[in-house]
Design an enzyme around this catalytic site. Structure first.
Site, PDB file in Angstrom:
ATOM      1  N   PHE A 111       0.821  -1.221   0.000  1.00  0.00           N
ATOM      2  CA  PHE A 111       0.000   0.000   0.000  1.00  0.00           C
ATOM      3  C   PHE A 111       0.849   1.262   0.000  1.00  0.00           C
ATOM      4  O   PHE A 111       0.405   2.326  -0.403  1.00  0.00           O
ATOM      5  CB  PHE A 111      -0.951  -0.013   1.208  1.00  0.00           C
ATOM      6  CG  PHE A 111      -0.365   0.541   2.484  1.00  0.00           C
ATOM      7  CD1 PHE A 111       0.401  -0.241   3.322  1.00  0.00           C
ATOM      8  CD2 PHE A 111      -0.589   1.861   2.826  1.00  0.00           C
ATOM      9  CE1 PHE A 111       0.936   0.281   4.482  1.00  0.00           C
ATOM     10  CE2 PHE A 111      -0.064   2.395   4.001  1.00  0.00           C
ATOM     11  CZ  PHE A 111       0.707   1.604   4.826  1.00  0.00           C
ATOM     12  N   LYS A 112       2.097   1.143   0.435  1.00  0.00           N
ATOM     13  CA  LYS A 112       2.941   2.340   0.521  1.00  0.00           C
ATOM     14  C   LYS A 112       3.225   2.955  -0.843  1.00  0.00           C
ATOM     15  O   LYS A 112       3.584   4.123  -0.924  1.00  0.00           O
ATOM     16  CB  LYS A 112       4.230   2.004   1.257  1.00  0.00           C
ATOM     17  CG  LYS A 112       3.956   1.661   2.720  1.00  0.00           C
ATOM     18  CD  LYS A 112       5.209   1.431   3.523  1.00  0.00           C
ATOM     19  CE  LYS A 112       4.909   1.303   5.003  1.00  0.00           C
ATOM     20  NZ  LYS A 112       4.434  -0.051   5.374  1.00  0.00           N
ATOM     21  N   ASP A 113       3.050   2.164  -1.916  1.00  0.00           N
ATOM     22  CA  ASP A 113       3.225   2.738  -3.257  1.00  0.00           C
ATOM     23  C   ASP A 113       2.267   3.906  -3.502  1.00  0.00           C
ATOM     24  O   ASP A 113       2.602   4.834  -4.222  1.00  0.00           O
ATOM     25  CB  ASP A 113       2.954   1.670  -4.324  1.00  0.00           C
ATOM     26  CG  ASP A 113       4.080   0.632  -4.410  1.00  0.00           C
ATOM     27  OD1 ASP A 113       5.251   1.006  -4.209  1.00  0.00           O
ATOM     28  OD2 ASP A 113       3.772  -0.534  -4.688  1.00  0.00           O
TER      29      ASP A 113
END
Ligand SMILES: *Cc1c(COP(=O)(O)O)cnc(C)c1O
Length: 460
Positions: A111-113
């Site tokens: 999700f950090k993308d």
């Protein structure tokens, strides 16, 4: 919109200045002076927007038009979310009666993308406009590092130094970082824990002459732009479920480590998104769960788990929440953080804890429960949860309507998944041959002076 520090001792900054500063110079974290409010009618209109358009709408009021013109914000958003492999960017799927918000369709499958693709483009934009160079320094427990590296690899004017705990990230996570051979990417494996890495990064940011001379920038979840970008998918998920009915309340289950992702949910709620409950899910590193249950925030030792991206004992974004819980009293936040530094613990009054518990429900999930959750969900639905997502799904058990944030693709944690279901998940194309690729990484002591010397030598 201007930005201030949680400790109240930084002169107000613009959005771009806040993004470039990362950690506030008084040791606090940056926050907008006020939280923009979204009226119900506008919320309804947002419910049908495609992701990139919604991102523009949500983020627009957080920077002045002069600081970040809408046309430029649009270009940044369009570029940032075009590299996701799913047309919806963060699709909401229904699996066996559960709602799952898949946040792992970006280049590193975590999700950090979502936030780091945005931040990479934003840094590039601000540097091109204002000139100068930026040396990004960050600590990672796994996913942040690779997502950050992929966000800025090959970009002019930017170097990135990422510290990860040596041999405490999964082989795929490790290789996702160290196989990026662009000259501006510098991987460091420290002989210590993720918290050691965070401490070193904090020390170097607090070394003001060094920080200024080398123009250090942050990419950890302490950077305001990351929080902001993450609020977008809370609005997006709500839109998919509510059909724009502003009365429709939803809950979210959030696998939590540094409190960044769930703080974005809190921000969305404060902006006016009708959130019923934020379910804070931790693994056995349960400092945050204890806080919401007992009002005690005390650091301990990190215990390794099958959900390593949540293996922390000090949640760096928690200070932002504390600031609001303590009625925006920067002096009091500064005092408490000093106390935490000295004694390793702080306690808030019961009335404050009870107030926090009106919105947050915290739950710590054991290793065994995590693996069992992966197994039973797979047996019942054929869908494979990654261990972090499984922690959230388990914590959401008493809340069948809650949307569970899926924070990583299961293939990133193949060994743990294999332990649960008897075979490893299929490896997506982005990973094929990854472990055989050439890599580059320095292994160093978990010591601030050592890391400082290394950075200076690399940039010389
Ligand atoms: C970083 C991460 C988390 C924790 O998010 P925070 O913002 O640190 O609370 C959860 N799951 C995965 C897969 C992560 O990479």
């Amino acid at each position: 919109m201007r930005y201030i520090s949680t400790r109240g001792r930084v002169a107000p900054l613009s959005f771009s200045q806040a993004v470039m500063m990362g950690l506030a110079t008084d040791g606090g974290l940056l926050l907008p002076e006020s939280i923009p409010q979204v009226e119900p009618a506008r919320l309804s209109q947002w419910a049908t927007l495609p992701f990139a358009e919604l991102a523009i709408a949500v983020m627009r009021p957080f920077a002045t038009e002069e600081d970040l013109p809408t046309a430029d914000l649009r270009a940044i958003c369009q570029r940032s979310f075009a590299c996701f492999t799913h047309p919806e960017v963060t699709p909401l799927v229904h699996v066996g009666g559960r709602r799952i918000l898949e946040l792992f369709h970006g280049p590193t499958l975590a999700f950090k993308d979502v936030a780091l693709q945005f931040l990479g483009n934003l840094f590039e934009y601000i540097l091109a406009r204002d000139g100068g160079e930026l040396n990004i320094l960050g600590a990672t427990s796994g996913d942040t590092g690779s997502a950050a590296i992929h966000g800025v690899r090959g970009r002019a004017g930017i170097h990135i130094f990422i510290l990860h705990p040596h041999q405490r990230v999964s082989p795929i996570q490790e290789r996702q970082m160290t196989s990026v051979l662009d000259a501006n990417v510098h991987n460091v494996a420290i002989q210590g824990s993720f918290d050691d890495g965070q401490r070193i990064v904090k020390d170097l940011f607090n070394d003001l002459p060094f920080r200024e001379q080398y123009r250090l920038g942050a990419i950890n979840s302490i950077n305001w732009a990351r929080i902001l970008a993450q609020t977008v998918y809370y609005f997006y998920a709500w839109g998919r479920l509510s059909s724009g009915n502003p009365q429709r309340r939803v809950s979210f289950a959030v696998p939590t480590g540094n409190f960044g992702d769930i703080f974005a949910g809190y921000l969305a709620q404060r902006m006016g998104l009708p959130i019923e409950r934020l379910i804070l899910a931790t693994n056995r590193n349960d400092i945050l769960a204890r806080f919401f249950r007992e009002g005690l925030y005390g650091t301990g030792h990190v215990q390794p788990t099958v959900s390593p991206s949540m293996d922390i004992q000090r949640a760096s974004n928690f200070e932002r929440y504390l600031y609001y819980l303590l009625d925006e009293d920067g002096a009091e936040v500064g005092r408490l953080m000093g106390e935490l530094e000295e004694t390793g613990r702080i306690v808030v009054p019961e009335a404050k804890r009870a107030l926090a518990a009106n919105l947050f429900t915290a739950c710590a999930v054991s290793e065994e429960e995590t693996l069992t959750q992966i197994r039973t969900f797979y047996q019942e639905t054929g869908y494979i949860l990654d261990p972090h997502t499984a922690v959230g799904v388990k914590a959401a058990e008493p809340f069948p309507d809650a949307i569970c944030l899926a924070t990583a693709h299961p293939a990133k944690f193949g060994a743990a998944v294999g332990q649960a279901i008897g075979h490893e998940p299929e490896v997506p194309p982005a990973f094929s041959g990854l472990l055989e690729r050439p890599s580059r990484c320095a292994v160093l002591a978990a010591d601030t002076a050592t890391i400082k010397r290394h950075i200076m030598a690399q940039l010389a």
